[in-house]
Design a protein around this motif. Structure first.
Motif, mmCIF file in Angstrom:
data_model
loop_
_atom_site.group_PDB
_atom_site.id
_atom_site.type_symbol
_atom_site.label_atom_id
_atom_site.label_comp_id
_atom_site.label_asym_id
_atom_site.label_seq_id
_atom_site.Cartn_x
_atom_site.Cartn_y
_atom_site.Cartn_z
ATOM 1 N N ILE A 148 6.857 7.140 4.363
ATOM 2 C CA ILE A 148 7.382 6.970 2.998
ATOM 3 C C ILE A 148 7.080 8.191 2.124
ATOM 4 C CG2 ILE A 148 6.319 5.862 0.980
ATOM 5 C CD1 ILE A 148 7.636 3.494 1.400
ATOM 6 N N THR A 149 5.870 8.712 2.218
ATOM 7 C CA THR A 149 5.513 9.834 1.349
ATOM 8 C C THR A 149 6.284 11.095 1.755
ATOM 9 O OG1 THR A 149 3.522 10.127 2.715
ATOM 10 C CG2 THR A 149 3.244 8.995 0.621
ATOM 11 N N ASN A 150 6.414 11.340 3.052
ATOM 12 C CA ASN A 150 7.172 12.512 3.490
ATOM 13 C C ASN A 150 8.652 12.379 3.126
ATOM 14 O OD1 ASN A 150 5.538 14.676 4.894
ATOM 15 N ND2 ASN A 150 4.733 12.857 5.885
ATOM 16 N N GLN A 151 9.179 11.153 3.262
ATOM 17 C CA GLN A 151 10.585 10.928 2.879
ATOM 18 C C GLN A 151 10.814 11.272 1.408
ATOM 19 O OE1 GLN A 151 11.296 6.854 3.904
ATOM 20 N NE2 GLN A 151 12.231 7.353 5.885
ATOM 21 N N LYS A 190 -9.162 -2.094 8.459
ATOM 22 C CA LYS A 190 -8.127 -3.128 8.475
ATOM 23 C C LYS A 190 -6.737 -2.561 8.203
ATOM 24 C CE LYS A 190 -8.439 -6.708 5.575
ATOM 25 N NZ LYS A 190 -9.197 -7.516 4.589
ATOM 26 N N TYR A 191 -6.704 -1.406 7.504
ATOM 27 C CA TYR A 191 -5.403 -0.882 7.058
ATOM 28 C C TYR A 191 -4.915 0.291 7.907
ATOM 29 C CZ TYR A 191 -6.721 -4.020 3.433
ATOM 30 O OH TYR A 191 -7.121 -5.156 2.799
ATOM 31 N N ILE A 192 -5.673 0.621 8.948
ATOM 32 C CA ILE A 192 -5.253 1.707 9.848
ATOM 33 C C ILE A 192 -3.820 1.496 10.376
ATOM 34 C CG2 ILE A 192 -5.689 2.667 12.151
ATOM 35 C CD1 ILE A 192 -8.668 2.694 11.443
ATOM 36 N N PRO A 193 -3.439 0.259 10.720
ATOM 37 C CA PRO A 193 -2.071 0.083 11.244
ATOM 38 C C PRO A 193 -0.969 0.477 10.251
ATOM 39 C CG PRO A 193 -3.417 -1.852 11.723
ATOM 40 C CD PRO A 193 -4.233 -0.980 10.811
ATOM 41 N N LEU A 226 0.806 -1.229 0.000
ATOM 42 C CA LEU A 226 0.000 0.000 0.000
ATOM 43 C C LEU A 226 0.839 1.280 0.000
ATOM 44 C CD1 LEU A 226 -2.868 1.094 -0.118
ATOM 45 C CD2 LEU A 226 -2.995 0.919 2.371
ATOM 46 N N PRO A 227 1.820 1.420 0.935
ATOM 47 C CA PRO A 227 2.606 2.667 0.916
ATOM 48 C C PRO A 227 3.285 2.920 -0.431
ATOM 49 C CG PRO A 227 2.993 1.457 2.950
ATOM 50 C CD PRO A 227 2.200 0.539 2.067
ATOM 51 N N GLU A 235 3.333 4.176 8.260
ATOM 52 C CA GLU A 235 4.264 3.772 7.202
ATOM 53 C C GLU A 235 4.011 4.619 5.940
ATOM 54 O OE1 GLU A 235 7.402 1.995 5.563
ATOM 55 O OE2 GLU A 235 6.807 1.941 7.687
ATOM 56 N N ILE A 236 2.728 4.856 5.666
ATOM 57 C CA ILE A 236 2.363 5.686 4.497
ATOM 58 C C ILE A 236 2.871 7.121 4.696
ATOM 59 C CG2 ILE A 236 0.428 6.659 3.191
ATOM 60 C CD1 ILE A 236 -1.185 4.123 4.020
#
Ligand code: PLP
Length: 390
Positions: A339-342, A328-331, A4-5, A335-336
């Motif tokens: 990765i996006t900020n990086q 289900k994907y809240i955890p 997902l990320p 990570e999202i």
């Protein structure tokens, strides 16, 4: 199962290009410098000058309301609106815990107590059903006044926020206010250009407050406005925000304790120029939302998340585009964000719920199941009103 990320990052590159992009940036493409230069050359930089009046008139025209009173910030616009709504020390004021801290702070400045009610997962605004249920549970009408029967304090007002520019269910909320004798003041800080059933947000109650902070849909550097269709209230707002000075060519006479909450001419000059570009800004925001929607609201990503779209009957200014992760994907949220900020894309979680902050943690609140899930599942994504790749 997709990664997902990485998939989200890939979508950003496709839609936004691969240059770094902050969450939101103001754009100055019109007469900002010209009007600022005029202020400086004429020396009218502060509390006197033509731009404040011009900005107020031009804003009233854009919003479709009778009156606008420019202020030093959105927070001061809210504080004065609450005061004019009759909120007094020891009153309670109902608001959502899912808003910027300023909504609650404005209530506190008056000496009143913020009382939090749950929001809904579609508009992120106060949930009319939850509000009704909570009012029926905890309030009584005494001599026409709504009273919290547990704290014995009067509940004077409701302050719904139109979160990220999405109009909340303001007509339903206005009806409840009538039934329970609550004054409606809208926190429209984020929703300039947003409307519900054709009426601009902020005009459904007595008064509405708008912000022109640097990160809002248009900016004056810092500043705000009170909007209303009530001439007498607007006159009071102007008086109170300008030190309650009685107009006179040379005498200083102040007839009550006023505030220095006026907007300086310099800021209004920027605001007037910004307002000249607002149609283009709103159009670009819509185009960006629609590009995002074609990716995030379709397979495969829509199995994991959704992109927020304007509710039926309403027009959003799409100030901040927002992803909502399925439970289900809240955890995976952090990570999202990481990765996006990086990779240089400004993404942010939503605010911490106000009832968790140290100064508001003992305040009254309804059960907050939806707010608690939203707090973990929302991600604001880059929402610049730029037009380079659209
Ligand atoms: C920005 C904002 C405010 C406060 O506006 P300022 O101009 O920063 O004082 C109030 N409420 C909400 C929901 C906001 O987003």
């Amino acid at each position: 199962m997709i990664d997902l990320p990485s998939e989200i990052l890939h979508s950003f590159t496709t839609i936004l290009g691969d240059k770094p992009l902050p969450l939101h940036q103001p754009i100055f493409s019109g007469n900002e410098i010209k009007y600022l230069t005029d202020c400086i050359e004429t020396t009218f930089v502060s509390s006197v000058g033509k731009y404040v009046t011009e900005f107020e008139l031009s804003l009233a025209n854009f919003i479709g309301c009778k009156r606008v009173v420019a202020t030093s910030s959105g927070t001061s616009a809210l504080e004065i609106s609450l005061k004019l709504a009759g909120v007094c020390p020891n009153d309670e004021v109902l608001l959502s815990p899912l808003t910027f801290v300023a909504t609650a702070n404005a209530v506190s400045y008056i000496g009143a107590t913020p009382h939090f009610v749950d929001c809904e997962d579609t508009t992120f605004g106060i949930d009319p059903h939850a509000l009704l249920e909570w009012l029926n549970h905890m309030s009584v009408l005494e001599n026409g006044q709504c009273v919290n029967k547990f704290t014995n304090r009067r509940i004077k007002a409701l302050v719904p926020t139109h979160v990220f520019g999405l109009p909340c269910q303001i007509v339903e909320l206005a009806k409840i206010c009538l039934d329970y004798n609550l004054v409606l003041v809208e926190d429209s800080a984020e929703s300039l250009g947003s409307s519900y059933s054709g009426l601009h947000t902020g005009l459904f109650g007595l008064l509405g407050a708008i912000s022109f902070n640097g990160n809002k849909i248009i900016t004056t550097g810092g500043g705000g406005a009170i909007i209303t269709n009530d001439n007498a209230l607007a006159d009071r707002a102007k008086h109170l925000t300008t030190t309650a000075k009685v107009p006179h060519s040379w005498n200083y006479w102040h007839d009550e304790i006023g505030y220095n909450y006026r907007m300086p001419n310099l800021n209004a000059a920027v605001g007037l120029a910004q307002l000249e570009s607002i149609d283009q800004i709103l159009l670009n925001k819509r185009k960006l939302q629609s590009s995002y929607s074609s990716v995030f609201n379709n397979l495969p990503l829509n199995e994991y998340l959704g992109l927020v779209s304007e509710p039926k009957n309403s027009v959003s200014n799409y100030w901040l585009n927002t992803l909502i992760l399925k439970n289900k994907y809240i955890p995976i949220r952090d990570e999202i964000l990481k990765i996006t900020n990086q990779h240089g894309y400004g993404t942010r979680p939503v605010w911490s719920l106000l009832n968790r902050l140290p100064m508001y943690k003992s305040n009254p609140h309804s059960p907050l199941p939806t707010a608690e899930i939203l707090e973990m599942s929302l991600i604001n994504i880059p929402s610049n009103p730029i037009n380079t790749i659209l």
